[in-house]
Motif scaffolding. Structure first.
Motif, mmCIF file in Angstrom:
data_model
loop_
_atom_site.group_PDB
_atom_site.id
_atom_site.type_symbol
_atom_site.label_atom_id
_atom_site.label_comp_id
_atom_site.label_asym_id
_atom_site.label_seq_id
_atom_site.Cartn_x
_atom_site.Cartn_y
_atom_site.Cartn_z
ATOM 1 N N GLU A 143 0.828 -1.205 0.000
ATOM 2 C CA GLU A 143 0.000 0.000 0.000
ATOM 3 C C GLU A 143 0.866 1.259 0.000
ATOM 4 N N ASP A 174 2.558 1.726 -3.465
ATOM 5 C CA ASP A 174 1.579 2.193 -4.451
ATOM 6 C C ASP A 174 1.304 3.682 -4.271
ATOM 7 N N TYR A 175 1.180 4.117 -3.022
ATOM 8 C CA TYR A 175 0.904 5.530 -2.745
ATOM 9 C C TYR A 175 2.090 6.410 -3.153
ATOM 10 N N TYR A 223 2.015 6.799 -6.847
ATOM 11 C CA TYR A 223 0.974 7.754 -7.233
ATOM 12 C C TYR A 223 1.462 9.188 -7.021
ATOM 13 N N ILE A 270 -4.646 6.961 -5.745
ATOM 14 C CA ILE A 270 -4.418 5.993 -4.677
ATOM 15 C C ILE A 270 -4.586 6.747 -3.357
#
Length: 129
Positions: A36, A39-40, A43, A52
């Motif tokens: 997580e 991914d952030y 982004y 995200i």
């Protein structure tokens, strides 16, 4: 009209945060998964176009007001509460790291294992003594 500040005529909001009491520094907080967080970050850098959400962790010791009830909540790393307890400082072993090491002589593997456990004759600090 009242002298009070706020959209509903209440008192001004005070920030009573006890120093750097962010959730990410609290021993009660469980951080989000590394996936997580990565991914952030992607982004934020513009690598991923779809939005995200900022990842959130969890805490089962959240206290939203002084001497209030303790509850479970999903929180961001920048959130804070009145039940903050700083994480203990990292041990020497944690600070040093636990990387995986492979020692070669030519094209032959001599030793493999965790950092800090290598034979004394191959330790970097010992080479310069």
């Amino acid at each position: 009209m009242s002298d009070r500040i706020g959209h509903n005529g209440g008192p001004p909001l005070d920030d009573h945060r006890p120093g750097p009491a962010d959730c990410r520094r609290c021993r009660h907080w469980r951080p989000p998964s590394e996936r997580e967080e990565s991914d952030y970050r992607a982004y934020q850098m513009g690598v991923i176009r779809r939005r995200i959400a900022e990842p959130s962790g969890a805490c089962d010791q959240v206290m939203l007001r002084p001497s209030g009830p303790v509850a479970f909540a999903g929180t961001k790393g920048r959130s804070w509460c009145y039940n903050f307890e700083a994480k203990p400082p990292p041990t020497d072993e944690e600070r040093r790291g636990q990387g995986f090491v492979t020692i070669y002589e030519g094209d032959r593997i001599i030793w493999q294992g965790r950092e800090g456990e290598e034979p004394a004759e191959y330790r970097q600090g010992d080479l310069f003594d």
